[in-house]
Design an enzyme around this catalytic site. Structure first.
Site: not given
Ligand code: UD1
Ligand code: UDP
Length: 370
Positions: A136, A122, A210, A100, A241, A208
């Protein structure tokens, strides 16, 4: 005459998509009728790279989308144009994506515009509240209504789709591929390069979402700090995160405490190890709500609603919201009351049995292989 191979384009954007698509990508690559292309949008950069490296998957295409602190409109716009150019060039027979995120919603939309059949892994998770989780719930509604194949983890998710008018023949109950990934990793003991005090009970934390940015997340941090002060026998491990809305606040409010270990996100295998060593888990993650029950670990979810009610109904996951008092109360209850703890520490796996990926491959083989 030989039937031409079916070209399957697998999309991955963020860490959980990497984890949950990996078993499916690896299974599809073994199929003689399929040609698999892996496209990483890299909506996450480092978090995704870690996971793909663990499963030895090298993306064929990398859109390198991530920007620091990306806003949803610009992320969506860049994904749509980037994906569209690649779908045009690659002309796949099928596009597959999981979950999502914005990557998934845009992949489904671009596949629809290009009239390429889309398979949603999923599928069917719903809270029926567009604000929780945000964005999401909207992303999965869009993907769900554009999909040709809906691979749902549970009967509950199948019912959600049927109520929305999705045809029963298009829905396949397969279990969630996260359990395939988890079982592949969890049978090994992985090194966890963090000096933990073995005499303390480990509280593992992740956050993490939003919709929790700002005051809700500050309240969560205050609750964690109070908890370590209240319970001298616990230690917190919190892989933070990298989103600055989370990391800046976490370090401001939780840094410098001798029993709170803040660390960078853990690679998947060490994170599974951390779940195995945890006494209990406090999280707003979707994937952790699926994995931890299978590992027999109680989960308190810092959200007001969940699209994963199955484990809540089993009594092994509990929604506690983001209020400071409630979190302190609920964690303390599990720390102080062994019977309440035991009740939540039963190993159950309502989301899968570890064979979701072969089931999805079977459906695609039936539908595509001539
Ligand atoms: C995203 C997804 C969320 C999912 C989560 C899993 C959207 C809107 N959100 O949220 O559904 O649960 O991923 O973790 O699709 N960043 C880094 N390095 C990384 C990843 C992220 O620096 O490897 C930082 C960056 O500043 C980036 C910010 O995190 O802009 C947000 O990343 P983003 O993918 O937009 O949202 P998440 O909160 O990670
Ligand atoms: N996870 C990981 N390292 C971490 C935290 C989470 O590998 O430091 C894994 C966790 O086991 C799960 C997945 O990341 O499989 C969940 O990701 P996240 O919580 O970022 O996203 P969501 O599931 O909420 O979309």
């Amino acid at each position: 005459m030989m039937t031409p191979l079916k070209h399957i384009l697998c999309i991955v954007g963020t860490r959980p998509e990497g984890i949950k698509m990996a078993p499916l990508i690896l299974a599809l690559k073994r199929e003689p009728w399929a040609r698999v292309t892996v496209l990483a949008t890299a909506q996450h950069r480092d978090l995704l790279d870690q996971v793909l490296a663990l499963f030895d998957i090298q993306p064929d295409v990398d859109l390198d989308i991530m920007r620091a602190n990306q806003a949803l409109p610009e992320l969506t716009a860049r994904l749509i144009t980037g994906l569209d150019a690649k779908f045009a060039e690659l002309a796949p027979d099928v596009v597959l994506a999981q979950g999502d995120t914005t990557t998934v919603m845009t992949a489904a939309l671009v596949a629809f515009y290009r009239r390429i059949p889309f398979g949603h892994v999923e599928a069917g998770l719903r809270t029926h509240d567009l604000d929780n989780p945000f964005p999401e719930e909207m992303n999965r509604l869009v993907a769900g209504h554009l999909a040709r194949w809906h691979f749902v983890p549970t009967e509950r998710s199948r019912q959600n789709l049927l109520r929305e008018g999705i045809a029963g023949e298009a829905i396949h109950v397969t279990g969630n591929t996260v359990i395939d990934a988890l079982l592949a990793v969890a049978s090994t003991d992985w090194p966890l390069d963090i000096p933990l005090d073995k005499s303390k009970r480990l509280l593992l934390v992740t956050a993490h979402r939003r919709e929790n940015f700002g005051e809700p997340f500050r309240a969560v941090c205050r609750a964690i700090r109070r908890l370590v002060d209240l319970h001298a026998d616990i230690e917190v491990l919190y892989p933070v995160h990298p989103n600055p809305n989370v990391s800046v606040v976490a370090h401001e409010l939780l840094g410098e405490h001798p029993r709170i270990r803040l660390c960078a996100p853990l690679d998947y295998a060490p994170f599974v190890e951390a779940q195995k060593r945890a006494y209990l888990i406090l999280t707003d993650s979707g994937g952790v709500q699926e994995e931890a029950p299978a590992l027999g670990k109680p989960v308190l979810v810092m959200r007001s609603e969940t699209e994963r009610p199955e484990a809540v109904d089993e009594g092994v996951v509990r929604l506690v919201g983001t209020g400071e008092e409630r979190i302190v109360e609920e964690v303390s209850r599990l720390l102080d009351d062994p019977a309440a703890y035991r009740e939540m520490a039963r190993g159950v796996s309502p989301y899968g049995d570890g064979h979701a990926a072969p089931r999805i491959v079977g459906v695609l083989r039936n539908g595509l292989a001539g």
